[in-house]
Structure formats: structure tokens, C-alpha cells
Design a protein around this motif. Structure first.
Motif, PDB file in Angstrom:
ATOM      1  N   PHE A   1      -8.913  -1.690  -5.124  1.00  0.00           N
ATOM      2  CA  PHE A   1      -7.698  -0.792  -4.660  1.00  0.00           C
ATOM      3  C   PHE A   1      -6.868  -1.654  -3.938  1.00  0.00           C
ATOM      4  N   VAL A   2      -5.464  -1.632  -3.944  1.00  0.00           N
ATOM      5  CA  VAL A   2      -4.680  -2.307  -3.169  1.00  0.00           C
ATOM      6  C   VAL A   2      -4.151  -1.344  -2.250  1.00  0.00           C
ATOM      7  N   SER A   3      -4.095  -1.835  -1.022  1.00  0.00           N
ATOM      8  CA  SER A   3      -3.820  -1.123   0.338  1.00  0.00           C
ATOM      9  C   SER A   3      -2.103  -1.393   0.498  1.00  0.00           C
ATOM     10  N   VAL A   4      -1.477  -0.312   0.683  1.00  0.00           N
ATOM     11  CA  VAL A   4       0.044  -0.303   1.050  1.00  0.00           C
ATOM     12  C   VAL A   4       0.335   0.253   2.379  1.00  0.00           C
ATOM     13  N   ASP A   5       1.113  -0.531   3.423  1.00  0.00           N
ATOM     14  CA  ASP A   5       1.450   0.126   4.632  1.00  0.00           C
ATOM     15  C   ASP A   5       3.252   0.084   4.560  1.00  0.00           C
ATOM     16  N   SER A   6       3.808  -0.480   3.585  1.00  0.00           N
ATOM     17  CA  SER A   6       5.103  -0.371   3.768  1.00  0.00           C
ATOM     18  C   SER A   6       5.711   0.263   2.475  1.00  0.00           C
ATOM     19  N   GLY A   7       4.964   0.921   1.727  1.00  0.00           N
ATOM     20  CA  GLY A   7       5.548   1.859   0.420  1.00  0.00           C
ATOM     21  C   GLY A   7       5.984   0.864  -0.376  1.00  0.00           C
ATOM     22  N   GLN A   8       5.571  -0.260  -0.417  1.00  0.00           N
ATOM     23  CA  GLN A   8       5.876  -1.038  -1.757  1.00  0.00           C
ATOM     24  C   GLN A   8       4.768  -2.060  -1.830  1.00  0.00           C
ATOM     25  N   VAL A   9       4.600  -2.696  -3.232  1.00  0.00           N
ATOM     26  CA  VAL A   9       3.814  -3.774  -3.545  1.00  0.00           C
ATOM     27  C   VAL A   9       4.389  -4.904  -4.303  1.00  0.00           C
ATOM     28  N   ILE A  10       3.779  -6.054  -4.030  1.00  0.00           N
ATOM     29  CA  ILE A  10       4.507  -7.031  -5.106  1.00  0.00           C
ATOM     30  C   ILE A  10       3.352  -7.700  -5.913  1.00  0.00           C
TER      31      ILE A  10
ATOM     32  N   GLY B   1       7.861 -13.241  -8.707  1.00  0.00           N
ATOM     33  CA  GLY B   1       7.266 -12.021  -8.841  1.00  0.00           C
ATOM     34  C   GLY B   1       7.901 -10.949  -8.931  1.00  0.00           C
ATOM     35  N   VAL B   2       7.187  -9.576  -9.060  1.00  0.00           N
ATOM     36  CA  VAL B   2       7.773  -8.431  -9.113  1.00  0.00           C
ATOM     37  C   VAL B   2       7.664  -7.373  -7.992  1.00  0.00           C
ATOM     38  N   ALA B   3       8.409  -6.964  -7.286  1.00  0.00           N
ATOM     39  CA  ALA B   3       8.370  -5.870  -6.239  1.00  0.00           C
ATOM     40  C   ALA B   3       8.728  -4.681  -6.648  1.00  0.00           C
ATOM     41  N   SER B   4       7.676  -3.794  -6.341  1.00  0.00           N
ATOM     42  CA  SER B   4       7.843  -2.131  -6.764  1.00  0.00           C
ATOM     43  C   SER B   4       7.497  -1.260  -5.597  1.00  0.00           C
ATOM     44  N   SER B   5       8.436  -0.261  -5.592  1.00  0.00           N
ATOM     45  CA  SER B   5       8.176   0.836  -4.757  1.00  0.00           C
ATOM     46  C   SER B   5       7.082   1.646  -5.170  1.00  0.00           C
TER      47      SER B   5
ATOM     48  N   GLY C   1       6.340   5.036  -4.709  1.00  0.00           N
ATOM     49  CA  GLY C   1       6.606   6.287  -5.050  1.00  0.00           C
ATOM     50  C   GLY C   1       6.517   7.152  -3.940  1.00  0.00           C
ATOM     51  N   TYR C   2       5.593   7.145  -3.453  1.00  0.00           N
ATOM     52  CA  TYR C   2       5.304   8.351  -2.379  1.00  0.00           C
ATOM     53  C   TYR C   2       4.541   7.836  -1.096  1.00  0.00           C
ATOM     54  N   GLY C   3       4.971   6.035  -0.753  1.00  0.00           N
ATOM     55  CA  GLY C   3       4.774   5.201   0.230  1.00  0.00           C
ATOM     56  C   GLY C   3       3.307   4.912   0.393  1.00  0.00           C
ATOM     57  N   ASP C   4       2.929   4.932   1.527  1.00  0.00           N
ATOM     58  CA  ASP C   4       1.464   3.991   2.093  1.00  0.00           C
ATOM     59  C   ASP C   4       0.340   4.789   1.441  1.00  0.00           C
ATOM     60  N   GLY C   5      -0.883   4.070   1.233  1.00  0.00           N
ATOM     61  CA  GLY C   5      -2.033   4.508   0.949  1.00  0.00           C
ATOM     62  C   GLY C   5      -2.948   3.389   0.377  1.00  0.00           C
ATOM     63  N   ASN C   6      -4.215   3.754  -0.378  1.00  0.00           N
ATOM     64  CA  ASN C   6      -4.921   2.794  -1.172  1.00  0.00           C
ATOM     65  C   ASN C   6      -4.704   3.249  -2.613  1.00  0.00           C
ATOM     66  N   TYR C   7      -4.161   2.397  -3.609  1.00  0.00           N
ATOM     67  CA  TYR C   7      -3.958   2.661  -4.849  1.00  0.00           C
ATOM     68  C   TYR C   7      -4.902   2.038  -5.877  1.00  0.00           C
ATOM     69  N   PRO C   8      -5.457   2.534  -6.796  1.00  0.00           N
ATOM     70  CA  PRO C   8      -6.448   2.067  -7.721  1.00  0.00           C
ATOM     71  C   PRO C   8      -5.757   1.133  -8.641  1.00  0.00           C
ATOM     72  N   VAL C   9      -6.460  -0.083  -9.090  1.00  0.00           N
ATOM     73  CA  VAL C   9      -5.648  -0.893  -9.982  1.00  0.00           C
ATOM     74  C   VAL C   9      -6.812  -1.230 -10.993  1.00  0.00           C
ATOM     75  N   GLU C  10      -6.359  -0.836 -12.520  1.00  0.00           N
ATOM     76  CA  GLU C  10      -7.049  -0.696 -13.643  1.00  0.00           C
ATOM     77  C   GLU C  10      -6.756  -1.576 -14.394  1.00  0.00           C
TER      78      GLU C  10
ATOM     79  N   THR D   1      -2.835  -1.676 -14.614  1.00  0.00           N
ATOM     80  CA  THR D   1      -2.291  -0.407 -14.221  1.00  0.00           C
ATOM     81  C   THR D   1      -2.650  -0.144 -12.687  1.00  0.00           C
ATOM     82  N   ILE D   2      -1.481   0.204 -12.126  1.00  0.00           N
ATOM     83  CA  ILE D   2      -1.616   0.538 -10.519  1.00  0.00           C
ATOM     84  C   ILE D   2      -1.192   2.075 -10.522  1.00  0.00           C
ATOM     85  N   LYS D   3      -2.071   2.791 -10.207  1.00  0.00           N
ATOM     86  CA  LYS D   3      -1.674   4.367 -10.123  1.00  0.00           C
ATOM     87  C   LYS D   3      -1.109   4.763  -8.732  1.00  0.00           C
ATOM     88  N   PHE D   4      -0.034   4.954  -8.753  1.00  0.00           N
ATOM     89  CA  PHE D   4       0.785   5.340  -7.356  1.00  0.00           C
ATOM     90  C   PHE D   4       0.750   6.649  -7.329  1.00  0.00           C
ATOM     91  N   ILE D   5       0.807   7.753  -8.114  1.00  0.00           N
ATOM     92  CA  ILE D   5       1.021   9.016  -8.103  1.00  0.00           C
ATOM     93  C   ILE D   5      -0.090   9.703  -9.003  1.00  0.00           C
TER      94      ILE D   5
END
Length: 100
Positions: free
Chosen positions: A10-19, A69-73, A75-84, A96-100
């Protein structure tokens, strides 16, 4: 051609974005703040500006011309998102990172 999928973590997000960037370029990373009313010369501000555009993401230069690199929102902000990972013939074909 066998295709399989597995959650890598899982990737942890605290700024609503990932790189996504090769870790060898992080030595040149300039930490800092983001303020929309100021032009700040740090990578966090560049990532924020990139994820707030119409496409909600895009390419970001981290270290010279080749260090992109690539930066992306998210979608819904902070959280722990699964990386498949999707594997084809035993090799990673895509992430694949599932944000929603």
C-alpha cells in the motif's frame, strides 16, 4: 502466456497526490512547501502544481532532463491505497494504484 495479479503493498498519501519516480533521482529532491500565490523552487511545489492542473497530473522533472517521474492526484485525497502488480510470464507487466 500466463497473467497473474498480486497486491505488492500500500502507498500512504497525506497530500492527496502521489509521484512515481526511479529512487536513484531522489538524492536531488528539493523538499519544501507549496503556496499557490508564490512561485517556489522545490519539487513538492512542482508536484502540487502538476496535480492541480486540468489533467490532475503529469510529468515532473526531479533530476535533470532524464530524471523524470509522474505526479498524480489521488482523486479523493489522503489514505492508504493498494498497489497491484500484473505479471505476464513471471515479469511485472504493469502496476495499478486503486485510488477510488
Amino acid at each position: 502466456m500466463k497473467t497473474t495479479k498480486k497486491i505488492l503493498g500500500f502507498v500512504s498519501v497525506d497530500s492527496g497526490q502521489v509521484i512515481i519516480v526511479d529512487p536513484c533521482y531522489l538524492g536531488d529532491w528539493k523538499d519544501g512547501e507549496y503556496n499557490p500565490s508564490k512561485e517556489l523552487n522545490n519539487h513538492y511545489a512542482k508536484a502540487c502544481k502538476t496535480t492541480l492542473n486540468k489533467k490532475q497530473g503529469g510529468q515532473i522533472i526531479v533530476s535533470g532532463i532524464q530524471g523524470t517521474g509522474v505526479a498524480s492526484s489521488t482523486g479523493y485525497g489522503d489514505g492508504n491505497y493498494p498497489v497491484e502488480a500484473t505479471y505476464k510470464n513471471g515479469r511485472v507487466q504493469k502496476l495499478t494504484i486503486k485510488f477510488i
